[in-house]
Design an enzyme around this catalytic site. Structure first.
Site, PDB file in Angstrom:
ATOM      1  N   ASN A   1       0.880  -1.171   0.000  1.00 45.05           N
ATOM      2  CA  ASN A   1       0.000   0.000   0.000  1.00 45.05           C
ATOM      3  C   ASN A   1       0.915   1.217   0.000  1.00 45.05           C
ATOM      4  OD1 ASN A   1      -1.443   2.310   0.804  1.00 45.05           O
ATOM      5  ND2 ASN A   1      -3.044   1.074   1.760  1.00 45.05           N
TER       6      ASN A   1
ATOM      7  N   GLU B   1      -3.941   1.793  -2.970  1.00 41.87           N
ATOM      8  CA  GLU B   1      -4.019   3.251  -2.765  1.00 41.87           C
ATOM      9  C   GLU B   1      -3.129   4.035  -3.734  1.00 41.87           C
ATOM     10  OE1 GLU B   1      -5.503   5.342   0.795  1.00 41.87           O
ATOM     11  OE2 GLU B   1      -4.270   3.901   1.876  1.00 41.87           O
TER      12      GLU B   1
ATOM     13  N   ASP C   1      -3.870  -4.809   1.309  1.00 38.86           N
ATOM     14  CA  ASP C   1      -4.101  -4.179   2.605  1.00 38.86           C
ATOM     15  C   ASP C   1      -5.480  -4.612   3.070  1.00 38.86           C
ATOM     16  OD1 ASP C   1      -4.617  -2.584   4.770  1.00 38.86           O
ATOM     17  OD2 ASP C   1      -4.412  -0.676   3.703  1.00 38.86           O
TER      18      ASP C   1
ATOM     19  N   ASN D   1      -6.655  -4.342   6.202  1.00 40.73           N
ATOM     20  CA  ASN D   1      -7.186  -3.509   7.296  1.00 40.73           C
ATOM     21  C   ASN D   1      -7.805  -4.345   8.417  1.00 40.73           C
ATOM     22  OD1 ASN D   1      -6.621  -0.665   7.032  1.00 40.73           O
ATOM     23  ND2 ASN D   1      -7.875  -0.665   5.162  1.00 40.73           N
TER      24      ASN D   1
ATOM     25  N   ASP E   1      -1.168  -6.172   6.147  1.00 41.06           N
ATOM     26  CA  ASP E   1      -0.891  -6.412   4.727  1.00 41.06           C
ATOM     27  C   ASP E   1      -0.529  -7.887   4.580  1.00 41.06           C
ATOM     28  OD1 ASP E   1      -0.802  -3.511   3.475  1.00 41.06           O
ATOM     29  OD2 ASP E   1       0.151  -3.438   5.458  1.00 41.06           O
TER      30      ASP E   1
ATOM     31  N   ASP F   1       3.006   4.775   4.891  1.00 39.15           N
ATOM     32  CA  ASP F   1       2.842   4.249   6.256  1.00 39.15           C
ATOM     33  C   ASP F   1       2.812   2.718   6.267  1.00 39.15           C
ATOM     34  OD1 ASP F   1       0.397   4.603   4.952  1.00 39.15           O
ATOM     35  OD2 ASP F   1      -0.670   5.316   6.716  1.00 39.15           O
ATOM     36  N   HIS F   2       2.823   2.092   5.085  1.00 43.04           N
ATOM     37  CA  HIS F   2       2.913   0.631   4.966  1.00 43.04           C
ATOM     38  C   HIS F   2       4.263   0.250   4.373  1.00 43.04           C
ATOM     39  CE1 HIS F   2      -1.559  -0.234   5.231  1.00 43.04           C
ATOM     40  NE2 HIS F   2      -1.580   1.055   4.957  1.00 43.04           N
TER      41      HIS F   2
END
Length: 253
Positions: free
Chosen positions: A7, A34, A143, A145, A214, A243-244
DNA sequence: ATGTCACAGTCCCTGTGA
């Protein structure tokens, strides 16, 4: 064969890092989430210059998923084929392996309509997994989540009543697994957290406050050929990181 | 536990989403 999921939190903002990473690590197939781009902005030619064919399902400002491949891209399917307006899933066949790049809805809060959407989305993904061609290897990555278990969360006590750890979400992942899929990283590393995401705030990365959200789900035949799975934590460091961090699986095919 | 980042709009800030 090296298959990664990442991501990137905007392919526009991340392009310099993505380009350097592709060059340095040379993965065969990359599942991207994303992109936050429309198709006009997606860097098809820049990827081709690096040796990657690509397929993108974008919607502009939010979401957007893609597949990069050095081993061909065939039979691309974008979306679930229903009226879902959000660009969160794209599938393709790369080097004989069916790959699916998923950006599972965040959910926001347990009492938010987006959480209902998240659970319904995961059920649609389970149906896709169940309907797959069982004669072909498959990787469903992205991802999610969702933390599959408490081992995937740095401090479950802080997440009571929150998304990403709730039982219905975890049950949805188990339902996905029940179609014959295995969480590759956890299977190869039963005890190490292997976090893949850290909040930008609070110095979370350096404090070790991460989540493993992930994931790479693989069929059992492909699992038997897996040689490694790891998180490329270096990509969470340095200038302008996502951030991933990328999660990689390696297979002797 | 909210100290950041990215986006769009109408811009050098605010609201939204993560």
């Amino acid at each position: 064969m090296k298959i990664a999921t990442w991501n990137v939190n905007s392919l526009t903002a991340r392009w310099g890092r993505v380009e350097a990473w592709l060059t340095a690590k040379s993965p065969d197939v990359v599942l991207i989430q994303e992109t936050k781009q429309n198709d006009a902005k997606f860097p098809v030619k820049d990827l081709a210059a690096l040796g990657y064919e690509s397929a993108h399902y974008g919607q502009g400002q939010w979401n957007g998923v893609a597949v990069f491949s050095k081993v061909g891209i065939e039979d691309v399917v974008a979306g679930f084929g229903d009226d879902d307006p959000e660009a969160r899933i794209i599938a393709a066949t790369c080097g004989g392996v069916r790959v699916v790049s998923c950006y599972v809805p965040n959910g926001r809060a347990l009492d938010d309509p987006h959480y209902v959407y998240k659970l319904a989305w995961l059920e649609k993904l389970r149906e896709v997994a169940d309907a797959r061609d069982r004669d072909q290897h498959i990787v469903i990555g992205g991802d999610f989540n969702v933390t599959p278990t408490d081992l995937d969360c740095y401090d479950p006590s802080l997440f009571v009543g929150a998304t990403h750890v709730s039982e219905p979400e975890r049950a949805a992942l188990r339902a996905l697994e029940s179609t014959g899929l295995v969480d590759l990283t956890r299977h190869l590393h039963p005890d190490e957290p292997n976090y893949s995401w850290w909040d930008y705030r609070n110095g979370s990365f350096h404090r070790g406050w991460g989540l493993r959200i992930d994931l790479l789900y693989v069929d059992e035949g492909l699992l038997a050929k897996a040689t490694a799975s790891y998180v490329d934590r270096d990509e969470r460091k340095g200038e302008k990181p996502s951030d991933h961090a990328p999660v990689i699986g390696e297979f002797a095919l």
